[in-house]
Scaffold this motif. Structure first.
Motif, short mmCIF file in Angstrom:
data_model
loop_
_atom_site.label_atom_id
_atom_site.label_comp_id
_atom_site.label_asym_id
_atom_site.label_seq_id
_atom_site.Cartn_x
_atom_site.Cartn_y
_atom_site.Cartn_z
N VAL A 1 15.64 -29.48 29.93
CA VAL A 1 16.71 -29.76 30.87
C VAL A 1 17.17 -28.48 31.55
CG1 VAL A 1 19.07 -30.64 31.08
CG2 VAL A 1 17.46 -31.78 29.58
N PHE A 2 17.26 -27.38 30.80
CA PHE A 2 17.76 -26.12 31.32
C PHE A 2 16.62 -25.12 31.49
CE2 PHE A 2 21.26 -28.02 28.92
CZ PHE A 2 22.19 -28.18 29.95
N ASN A 3 16.74 -24.25 32.49
CA ASN A 3 15.70 -23.25 32.71
C ASN A 3 15.80 -22.16 31.63
OD1 ASN A 3 17.61 -21.25 33.47
ND2 ASN A 3 17.57 -21.95 35.58
N PRO A 4 14.75 -21.34 31.47
CA PRO A 4 14.75 -20.33 30.40
C PRO A 4 15.92 -19.35 30.46
CG PRO A 4 12.54 -20.59 31.30
CD PRO A 4 13.46 -21.39 32.17
N GLN A 5 16.38 -18.99 31.65
CA GLN A 5 17.50 -18.06 31.78
C GLN A 5 18.77 -18.69 31.20
OE1 GLN A 5 18.54 -16.95 35.76
NE2 GLN A 5 20.04 -15.44 35.10
N THR A 6 19.02 -19.94 31.54
CA THR A 6 20.21 -20.63 31.02
C THR A 6 20.11 -20.81 29.51
OG1 THR A 6 20.38 -21.81 33.12
CG2 THR A 6 21.63 -22.69 31.28
N GLN A 7 18.92 -21.13 29.00
CA GLN A 7 18.73 -21.26 27.55
C GLN A 7 19.00 -19.92 26.86
OE1 GLN A 7 14.84 -22.87 26.76
NE2 GLN A 7 15.26 -24.77 27.86
N GLY A 8 18.54 -18.83 27.46
CA GLY A 8 18.77 -17.50 26.88
C GLY A 8 20.25 -17.15 26.83
N MET A 9 20.98 -17.46 27.91
CA MET A 9 22.42 -17.19 27.92
C MET A 9 23.13 -18.02 26.87
SD MET A 9 23.40 -16.57 31.93
CE MET A 9 22.83 -18.15 32.52
N ALA A 10 22.73 -19.28 26.71
CA ALA A 10 23.35 -20.14 25.70
C ALA A 10 23.07 -19.61 24.29
CB ALA A 10 22.84 -21.57 25.84
N GLN A 11 21.85 -19.12 24.05
CA GLN A 11 21.54 -18.57 22.72
C GLN A 11 22.32 -17.29 22.47
OE1 GLN A 11 17.37 -18.22 21.92
NE2 GLN A 11 17.07 -20.43 21.90
N THR A 12 22.59 -16.50 23.52
CA THR A 12 23.40 -15.28 23.37
C THR A 12 24.82 -15.65 22.95
OG1 THR A 12 22.08 -14.15 25.05
CG2 THR A 12 24.24 -13.21 24.54
#
Length: 142
Positions: A77-88
């Protein structure tokens, strides 16, 4: 729990001389015993030395199952950049799961993970290998 213990819990759950809260407690215990994962284990396995409790525990994991929108060829659903920010911000799913301590939910492992052939194939696919080996035989990843 043994069948005898479950029968005792059911008997006490309908004992009119007990308080309603105690009767509810016995009923909850009996329902838990009836619905527990150990009942799905083949009782004949005990004859070959396999403990039902060990089997039930070995099929549990703290790892949540993969979201269905990330399986196969489905796109996240989310692009890799958004997934990375969420994991941060929130941590990885494993970090969030382990932060719960003893209250962490436990998930059933996929029955396919217990199969040596499929497990080896899945590991080879994940590693990007073209072949994998099971019981001394080599197979192609297709």
């Amino acid at each position: 729990m043994s069948k005898k213990g479950m029968q005792y819990d059911y008997k006490e759950a309908y004992n009119k001389n007990l308080k309603p809260s105690a009767r509810l407690h016995y009923l909850e215990n009996a329902r838990h015993d009836k619905d527990s994962a150990a009942k799905f284990v083949d009782p004949t396995m005990a004859s070959v030395g396999i403990n039902a409790q060990e089997v039930a525990q070995s099929q549990m994991t703290f790892q949540p199952p993969m979201p269905s929108n990330q399986m196969g060829v489905a796109r996240p659903v989310f692009n890799p950049q958004t997934q990375g920010m969420a994991q941060t911000i929130y941590g990885t799913p494993e970090q969030r799961q382990m932060s719960m301590g003893q209250q962490a939910p436990v998930f059933m492992k996929s029955p396919l993970e217990g199969n040596a052939f499929i497990g080896a194939k899945m590991a080879a696919e994940k590693a990007g290998e073209s072949t994998f080996e099971v019981d001394g035989k080599t197979f192609n990843v297709k």
